[in-house]
Design an enzyme around this catalytic site. Sequence first.
Site, PDB file in Angstrom:
ATOM      1  CG  ASP A 204      -9.407   4.330  -2.348  1.00 39.90           C
ATOM      2  OD1 ASP A 204     -11.134   3.622  -2.533  1.00 39.90           O
ATOM      3  OD2 ASP A 204      -8.684   3.904  -2.052  1.00 39.90           O
ATOM      4  CG  ASP A 206      -8.415   1.933  -5.393  1.00 38.40           C
ATOM      5  OD1 ASP A 206      -7.686   2.595  -4.506  1.00 38.40           O
ATOM      6  OD2 ASP A 206      -9.940   1.453  -4.424  1.00 38.40           O
ATOM      7  CG  ASP A 332      -5.073   5.309  -3.660  1.00 36.29           C
ATOM      8  OD1 ASP A 332      -4.676   5.943  -3.366  1.00 36.29           O
ATOM      9  OD2 ASP A 332      -5.948   4.074  -3.316  1.00 36.29           O
TER      10      ASP A 332
HETATM   11  P1  GTP Z   1     -12.565   0.614  -0.217  1.00 31.92           P
HETATM   12  O1  GTP Z   1     -12.055   1.234  -0.966  1.00 31.92           O
HETATM   13  O2  GTP Z   1     -12.518   0.614   0.761  1.00 31.92           O
HETATM   14  O3  GTP Z   1     -14.250   0.713  -0.364  1.00 31.92           O
HETATM   15  O4  GTP Z   1     -12.334  -0.922  -0.501  1.00 31.92           O
HETATM   16  P2  GTP Z   1     -10.631  -1.663  -1.304  1.00 31.92           P
HETATM   17  O5  GTP Z   1     -10.671  -2.964  -1.402  1.00 31.92           O
HETATM   18  O6  GTP Z   1     -10.867  -0.735  -2.686  1.00 31.92           O
HETATM   19  O7  GTP Z   1      -9.549  -1.468  -0.490  1.00 31.92           O
HETATM   20  P3  GTP Z   1      -8.072  -0.354  -1.391  1.00 31.92           P
HETATM   21  O8  GTP Z   1      -8.789   0.639  -1.777  1.00 31.92           O
HETATM   22  O9  GTP Z   1      -7.537   0.071   0.061  1.00 31.92           O
HETATM   23  O10 GTP Z   1      -7.538  -1.234  -1.795  1.00 31.92           O
HETATM   24  C1  GTP Z   1      -7.928  -1.692  -3.163  1.00 31.92           C
HETATM   25  C2  GTP Z   1      -6.905  -2.784  -2.854  1.00 31.92           C
HETATM   26  O11 GTP Z   1      -5.532  -2.611  -3.533  1.00 31.92           O
HETATM   27  C3  GTP Z   1      -6.527  -4.074  -2.353  1.00 31.92           C
HETATM   28  O12 GTP Z   1      -7.044  -5.221  -2.958  1.00 31.92           O
HETATM   29  C4  GTP Z   1      -5.476  -3.977  -1.709  1.00 31.92           C
HETATM   30  O13 GTP Z   1      -4.880  -5.199  -0.486  1.00 31.92           O
HETATM   31  C5  GTP Z   1      -4.568  -3.013  -2.527  1.00 31.92           C
HETATM   32  N1  GTP Z   1      -3.524  -2.663  -2.132  1.00 31.92           N
HETATM   33  C6  GTP Z   1      -3.597  -0.869  -1.403  1.00 31.92           C
HETATM   34  N2  GTP Z   1      -2.343  -0.795  -1.445  1.00 31.92           N
HETATM   35  C7  GTP Z   1      -1.826  -1.425  -1.648  1.00 31.92           C
HETATM   36  C8  GTP Z   1      -0.435  -1.436  -1.876  1.00 31.92           C
HETATM   37  O14 GTP Z   1       0.355  -0.211  -1.670  1.00 31.92           O
HETATM   38  N3  GTP Z   1       0.251  -2.397  -2.653  1.00 31.92           N
HETATM   39  C9  GTP Z   1      -0.380  -3.326  -3.346  1.00 31.92           C
HETATM   40  N4  GTP Z   1       0.437  -3.929  -3.359  1.00 31.92           N
HETATM   41  N5  GTP Z   1      -1.718  -3.153  -3.169  1.00 31.92           N
HETATM   42  C10 GTP Z   1      -2.103  -2.556  -2.350  1.00 31.92           C
HETATM   43 MN    MN Z   2     -10.748   1.282  -3.333  1.00 34.94          MN
HETATM   44 MN    MN Z   3      -7.054   2.194  -2.529  1.00 37.19          MN
END
Ligand code: GTP
Ligand code: MN
Ligand code: MN
Length: 408
Positions: A204, A206, A332
């Site tokens: 995704d 972020d 996100d």
């Molecule tokens: P990919 O999206 O798979 O490429 O990896 P990513 O590291 O970007 O994972 P992700 O988008 O799932 O999450 C990004 C960061 O946000 C990670 O460090 C998660 O720990 C954090 N994160 C995701 N959901 C939550 C949440 O509900 N609360 C908090 N505090 N952190 C979150």
């Molecule tokens: Mn991500």
């Molecule tokens: Mn995410």
Amino acid sequence: QTCEAEVLLFSVPSYACQRRTTLQNQNAVLTDALSLLAENAELSDEEGRGVAFRRAAAVLKSLPEPVTSMTQLRGLPGLGDHSLRVIKDVLENGASSEVESTKRSERYKALKVLTGIFGVGSKTADRWIRDGIHDLRQLGDSAHTLNRAQQAGLEHYDDLNQPVTKAEADAIGEIVEAAVVSVLPGARMTLIGGFRRGKQTGHDVDFLITHPEEGREVGLMPKVVSRLEAQGFLLYQKTTRNSYLESKDGPGRPSSNMDRFERCFSIFKLTEEERGGMKRADTERESDAHSHTSHQIHTRGRGLEAADEDEGVAEERSKPAGRKRWRAVRVDLVVSPISQFAFALLGWTGSKLFERELRRWAGHEKSMSLSSHALYDSKQSRYLRATSEEEIFSHLGLEFIPPSERNA
Ligand code: GTP
Ligand code: MN
Ligand code: MN
């Protein structure tokens, strides 16, 4: 005769947040095996086992050289008996029998396919599997009603299981930033998550949004979402409002890891023009497939269908007429007040294990409590302020680790 001194030994601190872990993983074969077992444990609601495998994989990811013999692992932290067994199997036989049998198991395959649907977690997937549902066709034929997120997830299944490229992330960044600035001039947006850590692909995209004047960010998310919706960019969105100040457990001592920012889970509609032409995106995607590490990280939910899906998409694209001229991308959005920005930035940059280890370090080694909102020092009974990530690391008594070295 091999001499002890010739064996390359590594010295590794126990917490991942004390280590520099780049994307240049020298032990991908071993960490892929451990990561698969971690994923299987997580999908089976065995969180403790999942964390143990993740920690073991993270230790190997931080090593500067490939491991070639078990003796090199002597003294390394985070390697339990089970992980050591898996590593030994891979080193001696080229593959782990446990990993291979897990990959072949009907349950694992079904969990992968079903949790590959946005909005479906391991509990839902488990319930469906117990009802005899193992794939998307069986799900479609069943009487199960899907919630709004799951319906959108199913509808955009192929797109959402296709890695997002950095070029696509940047294109979406421009669109979202324009919307943010148009509804609140002076607001700022930062890329977070895996792309901030330097990954070339992600599951995704972020973003973290704030405004330099405290309080100006209040109510921003619904406005941004309305704007993007009016522009036709959102295929799905669910916004949850900020509940941080209302929470009973108090800032810095959240009862769970869930944070309380205003946030929006969305599915974005990115057209070919916006992503800078299909050709470019395709080339990038192809080169990603050759990079073992980055590809592996994004296969969550892709499962065994990954190859078929890619072929399917290629076929669809080669059709001159009726070709889909857009793709769905998970996005996100998080809004933070400027006073919490550094904590939000650190907390949302990841990796997930790096974050977990930071919190473990804070609690176990420093009697502090770290969240994406604040850092509380139990010994001093007060909050420690910070306006940058560097300050937070310094409060925690840790050397600063830049985002590109948080790929634990
Ligand atoms: P990919 O999206 O798979 O490429 O990896 P990513 O590291 O970007 O994972 P992700 O988008 O799932 O999450 C990004 C960061 O946000 C990670 O460090 C998660 O720990 C954090 N994160 C995701 N959901 C939550 C949440 O509900 N609360 C908090 N505090 N952190 C979150
Ligand atoms: Mn991500
Ligand atoms: Mn995410």
